[in-house]
Structure formats: C-alpha cells, structure tokens
Scaffold this active site. Structure first.
Site, PDB file in Angstrom:
ATOM      1  N   GLU A  49       0.828  -1.216   0.000  1.00  0.00           N
ATOM      2  CA  GLU A  49       0.000   0.000   0.000  1.00  0.00           C
ATOM      3  C   GLU A  49       0.857   1.259   0.000  1.00  0.00           C
ATOM      4  O   GLU A  49       0.561   2.223  -0.712  1.00  0.00           O
ATOM      5  CB  GLU A  49      -0.941   0.004   1.201  1.00  0.00           C
ATOM      6  N   ASN A  73       0.984   3.962  -3.033  1.00  0.00           N
ATOM      7  CA  ASN A  73       0.682   5.379  -2.802  1.00  0.00           C
ATOM      8  C   ASN A  73       1.779   6.272  -3.371  1.00  0.00           C
ATOM      9  O   ASN A  73       1.494   7.314  -3.976  1.00  0.00           O
ATOM     10  CB  ASN A  73       0.524   5.671  -1.303  1.00  0.00           C
ATOM     11  N   ARG A  85      -9.777   4.705  -7.259  1.00  0.00           N
ATOM     12  CA  ARG A  85      -9.010   4.357  -6.063  1.00  0.00           C
ATOM     13  C   ARG A  85      -9.983   4.255  -4.896  1.00  0.00           C
ATOM     14  O   ARG A  85     -10.946   5.011  -4.802  1.00  0.00           O
ATOM     15  CB  ARG A  85      -7.946   5.420  -5.761  1.00  0.00           C
TER      16      ARG A  85
END
Length: 140
Positions: free
Chosen positions: A46, A50, A104
C-alpha cells in the site's frame, strides 16, 4: 543489535511486488508467522503504491524503502520525492482519494494502520512524503 537495509527503485507499478518481496525477505530470519508476514507485505504494498500513484502521479521517480529491526521490533519506511500533500489528516481519512478518476478506494492509509502497530506520515508539498511504520513480532 539492529539490522537495517535501504533500497531505492523506480516508481513503476512493476516494482510494488519487488518491494513487498524485499521487505518480507529481510524480515524472514525473525521467523514471523504467516499472518505477520502477510501484514508486512500488505502495508509495504500500500505504501509503495501510494508513492507511485499519488506521490509521482504515475510520472516516474524514485521510491525509497527502509527496513530495520531490533529484537522483535520492526521498522519500515517508504518515501518519495513527489508532489507531497497539503493536508495529511484529510488524506488519511478512510475513503478519501485524490484520484477518484482512477477508481481508487481511498483505503491505503487505513490498510497500513490496520496491519501495523503504529504508523505516521510526514509530507511537504513539492518535496515528498515519508511513511513510518512499526510492528512488533511478539507471539500472536
């Protein structure tokens, strides 16, 4: 005793799985449970995603992954030198996304917080973002 490593890699989506494998391989000598290893992989995945999508907006750059441990305490940092964030608090709200056109979910920071014992984020517009995470590998 503290063991640490730091790598830099291109901010391209293919390297997200590479970062996950590097982090899990680094912590493997500590003999984490399958659940703990899954938590580490998810959080790293993650954070790197990002950096690639939000930090560099898919335009490329360099992602930094730092991993260390002392005893059973794990430390993970993921950083970019991308666009940064004006409002970290807002960005960390569940379901908030700065890229709704990319469908997203806005759950990246929430996922990292769920799988790690602690997490905090520093970010400066036009300088970049750094995510700090900790996890203790005590018996589950």
């Amino acid at each position: 005793m503290k063991n640490q490593m730091r790598i830099f890699f291109d901010a391209v989506s293919e390297n997200e799985s590479f970062a996950r494998l590097v982090a899990s391989g680094f912590f493997l000598p500590l003999n984490p449970t399958v659940s703990q290893m899954t938590d580490i992989k998810m959080a790293v995945s993650e954070a790197v995603t990002n950096a690639i999508i939000h930090g560099y907006e898919g335009k490329g750059g360099t992602v930094e992954l730092y991993c260390a441990y002392e005893g059973e305490q794990l430390y993970i940092e993921v950083a970019d030198q991308g666009i940064g964030m004006k409002d970290v608090t807002q960005a960390m709200e569940p379901l908030y996304t700065s890229k709704p056109e990319l469908e997203r979910s806005g759950m990246g920071f929430t996922i990292m917080e769920t799988f790690m014992d602690s997490m905090y984020v520093t970010s400066t517009p036009d300088i970049g973002t750094r995510i700090f995470m900790k996890k203790r590998l005590s018996e589950e």
